[in-house]
Design a protein around this motif. Structure first.
Motif, mmCIF file in Angstrom:
data_model
loop_
_atom_site.group_PDB
_atom_site.id
_atom_site.type_symbol
_atom_site.label_atom_id
_atom_site.label_comp_id
_atom_site.label_asym_id
_atom_site.label_seq_id
_atom_site.Cartn_x
_atom_site.Cartn_y
_atom_site.Cartn_z
ATOM 1 N N VAL A 19 30.867 47.726 44.663
ATOM 2 C CA VAL A 19 32.188 47.325 44.155
ATOM 3 C C VAL A 19 33.055 48.562 43.992
ATOM 4 C CG1 VAL A 19 33.453 46.268 42.246
ATOM 5 C CG2 VAL A 19 31.279 45.279 42.989
ATOM 6 N N THR A 20 34.226 48.541 44.640
ATOM 7 C CA THR A 20 35.165 49.664 44.548
ATOM 8 C C THR A 20 36.421 49.288 43.767
ATOM 9 O OG1 THR A 20 36.152 49.033 46.660
ATOM 10 C CG2 THR A 20 34.399 50.708 46.715
ATOM 11 N N VAL A 21 36.749 48.002 43.774
ATOM 12 C CA VAL A 21 37.963 47.520 43.099
ATOM 13 C C VAL A 21 37.668 46.167 42.469
ATOM 14 C CG1 VAL A 21 40.367 46.805 43.407
ATOM 15 C CG2 VAL A 21 39.477 48.713 44.734
ATOM 16 N N THR A 22 38.172 45.967 41.248
ATOM 17 C CA THR A 22 38.137 44.651 40.615
ATOM 18 C C THR A 22 39.564 44.275 40.248
ATOM 19 O OG1 THR A 22 37.782 45.572 38.413
ATOM 20 C CG2 THR A 22 35.821 44.948 39.665
ATOM 21 N N ALA A 23 39.830 42.975 40.259
ATOM 22 C CA ALA A 23 41.175 42.513 39.912
ATOM 23 C C ALA A 23 41.089 41.174 39.203
ATOM 24 C CB ALA A 23 42.033 42.391 41.162
ATOM 25 N N ARG A 24 42.053 40.951 38.361
ATOM 26 C CA ARG A 24 42.222 39.659 37.694
ATOM 27 C C ARG A 24 43.684 39.280 37.893
ATOM 28 N NH1 ARG A 24 39.444 36.628 33.975
ATOM 29 N NH2 ARG A 24 40.688 35.434 32.487
ATOM 30 N N THR A 25 43.909 38.147 38.546
ATOM 31 C CA THR A 25 45.261 37.710 38.873
ATOM 32 C C THR A 25 45.552 36.405 38.158
ATOM 33 O OG1 THR A 25 45.082 38.757 41.034
ATOM 34 C CG2 THR A 25 46.817 37.137 40.762
#
Length: 157
Positions: free
Chosen positions: A119-125
């Motif tokens: 995992v390099t990036v996590t996001a919550r939209t």
């Protein structure tokens, strides 16, 4: 009697198509979203997606994103899959080769971007209650190893 049977079958099919269309139309993530730069906080030296489009196609979602990479060059990203938390291939993303999307609720998506399984990036939209805006809180590590946290606000087009 045969006429009534045809009419009943026709009405049943019509209601089925309407129900399917309503399910897809009801997803607030679908559509085209444009970055509102004045409301966003983008870390210098990271890329940004200026336009994001979600389309529902035959039980899957197709995402296309256009923007500017960390070097100021145009970037085009494509992903197809389901909002089921499983990894699906992504093209054009310097931070990853797969992405997984999971619906936390009707208006919230959680995203993991992976490169070589890590995992390099996590996001919550989150889409606003009125469906006019979406806010993506994104954190991770750039391909150069720098940590970042961006808040990108998008307006529905």
């Amino acid at each position: 009697m045969a006429h009534m049977k045809k009419k009943t079958i026709g009405l049943t099919l019509a209601f089925c198509f309407l129900a399917v269309a309503a399910c897809f139309a009801a997803d607030p993530q679908m559509g085209t979203w444009k970055l509102n730069e004045s409301k966003s906080k983008i870390t210098p030296g990271t890329g940004k997606f200026t336009t994001v489009t979600f389309k529902s196609m035959l039980g899957q979602v197709k995402l296309t994103s256009d923007g500017i990479d960390a070097n100021g060059k145009p970037m085009h990203v494509e992903w197809s899959g389901k909002f089921d938390g499983k990894d699906y291939p992504v093209t054009g993303d310097p931070n990853g080769d797969t992405r997984s999307y999971r619906k936390a609720n009707d208006r919230t998506l959680e995203v993991n971007v992976k490169k070589n399984g890590k995992v390099t990036v996590t996001a919550r939209t989150v889409v606003s209650a009125d469906g006019k805006n979406r806010t993506a809180t994104v954190s991770g590590t750039t391909p150069k190893g720098n940590k970042f946290k961006n808040i990108a606000v998008y307006d529905k087009q």
